[in-house]
Design a protein around this motif. Sequence first.
Motif, short mmCIF file in Angstrom:
data_model
loop_
_atom_site.label_atom_id
_atom_site.label_comp_id
_atom_site.label_asym_id
_atom_site.label_seq_id
_atom_site.Cartn_x
_atom_site.Cartn_y
_atom_site.Cartn_z
N SER A 35 16.12 9.51 -10.35
CA SER A 35 14.46 9.16 -9.03
C SER A 35 13.65 10.40 -8.93
N ASN A 36 12.77 9.80 -8.48
CA ASN A 36 11.51 10.72 -7.73
C ASN A 36 12.25 11.53 -6.28
N ASP A 77 7.93 17.86 -1.74
CA ASP A 77 9.11 17.10 -1.99
C ASP A 77 8.47 15.44 -1.72
N PHE A 78 9.27 14.98 -2.46
CA PHE A 78 8.71 13.59 -2.09
C PHE A 78 8.88 12.80 -0.85
N HIS A 95 0.63 -1.02 0.03
CA HIS A 95 0.28 -0.09 0.19
C HIS A 95 0.73 1.30 -0.19
N TRP A 96 2.24 1.03 1.05
CA TRP A 96 2.76 2.37 0.97
C TRP A 96 3.63 2.77 -0.53
N ARG A 97 3.50 1.36 -1.21
CA ARG A 97 4.21 2.08 -1.95
C ARG A 97 3.35 2.69 -3.15
N LEU A 98 2.80 1.90 -3.43
CA LEU A 98 1.57 2.22 -4.30
C LEU A 98 1.02 3.95 -4.06
N LYS A 99 0.66 4.20 -2.99
CA LYS A 99 0.29 5.13 -3.24
C LYS A 99 1.37 6.67 -2.88
N GLN A 100 2.82 6.20 -2.65
CA GLN A 100 4.27 6.71 -2.72
C GLN A 100 3.62 7.13 -4.80
N LEU A 101 3.46 6.27 -5.39
CA LEU A 101 3.45 7.01 -6.54
C LEU A 101 2.59 7.34 -7.18
N GLN A 102 1.03 6.96 -7.15
CA GLN A 102 0.23 7.60 -7.55
C GLN A 102 -0.10 9.25 -6.65
N TYR A 103 0.35 9.29 -5.69
CA TYR A 103 -0.14 10.51 -4.85
C TYR A 103 1.36 11.58 -5.59
N SER A 121 17.63 14.19 -9.08
CA SER A 121 16.85 14.21 -8.26
C SER A 121 16.08 15.53 -9.25
N VAL A 122 14.94 14.88 -9.64
CA VAL A 122 13.38 16.16 -9.82
C VAL A 122 13.45 17.15 -9.31
N GLU A 123 13.74 17.38 -8.41
CA GLU A 123 13.69 18.36 -7.27
C GLU A 123 14.33 19.60 -8.47
N SER A 124 15.21 19.18 -8.73
CA SER A 124 16.44 20.16 -9.32
C SER A 124 15.03 20.71 -11.49
N VAL A 125 13.81 19.53 -11.11
CA VAL A 125 13.04 20.48 -12.15
C VAL A 125 11.47 21.16 -11.88
N GLY A 126 11.60 20.49 -10.77
CA GLY A 126 10.24 20.78 -10.18
C GLY A 126 8.92 19.55 -10.30
N ILE A 127 9.46 18.43 -10.93
CA ILE A 127 8.33 17.61 -10.99
C ILE A 127 8.34 16.75 -11.35
#
Length: 228
Positions: free
Chosen positions: A122-123, A63-64, A43-51, A147-153
């Motif tokens: 990585s996200n 942020d992730f 559940h944790w992994r699935l919701k992490q991705l869905q969110y 990290s995706v944080e450098s592009v913000g998506i």
Amino acid sequence: MPITTCIFDAYGTLFDVAAAARQAADEPENAALRPHWQALASHWRLKQLQYSWLRAITGAHTDFWQVTGEGLDWALEAVGLAGDAVLRQRLLDLYWQLQAYPEVPAMLRALKGAGLETAILSNGSPDMLDGAVRSAGLGDVLDDVLSVESVGIFKPDRRVYDLVGQRFGCPPEAVLFVSSNGWDAAAAAGYGFRTAWVNRAGEPVDRLPWTPDHILSDLTGIPELAGV
């Protein structure tokens, strides 16, 4: 064109995302988790991705680490453990110390020994990824952690995959991109990378416009795919 650069997703690809729940369940003080840890991890992994997808679609980036905490809150409620604040904190603490899959260090050493460049894309937020890399002892076999944080998506936005060429100056066809997420490997194939999906669970191929070039059960075959 030969492969010059091997890029890896982090969570679920290099690092075992179920390790936090599994380790917590083995601790005597977390007996209540023991019957539920596998469901919680799933559940944790699935919701992490869905969110992450929903935030990317709606432009509500964060942020992730926040996404990870929110996914955990949903998972704890789903297994009937929402009121256990101590367990929640323990699971979050363990997420900073995720174990690498057993074959990861030797695989990365083989790539580096052959002169290839290696990196994570990585996200995950930079501090999360730094903690995971240090905990797993992989710093000396990775050239960078992107990290995706450098592009913000979040992935699979193309701007995330653009980071590889910007960092390493290589064309997409010189990149082998490796992910445990079928949708990520498929999107990267659509971007132009050569791709490998690490399908540890034997899941069906996602019905998307693109498909991964290779499907593996673990990472041991990556050096061969990279021409090592």
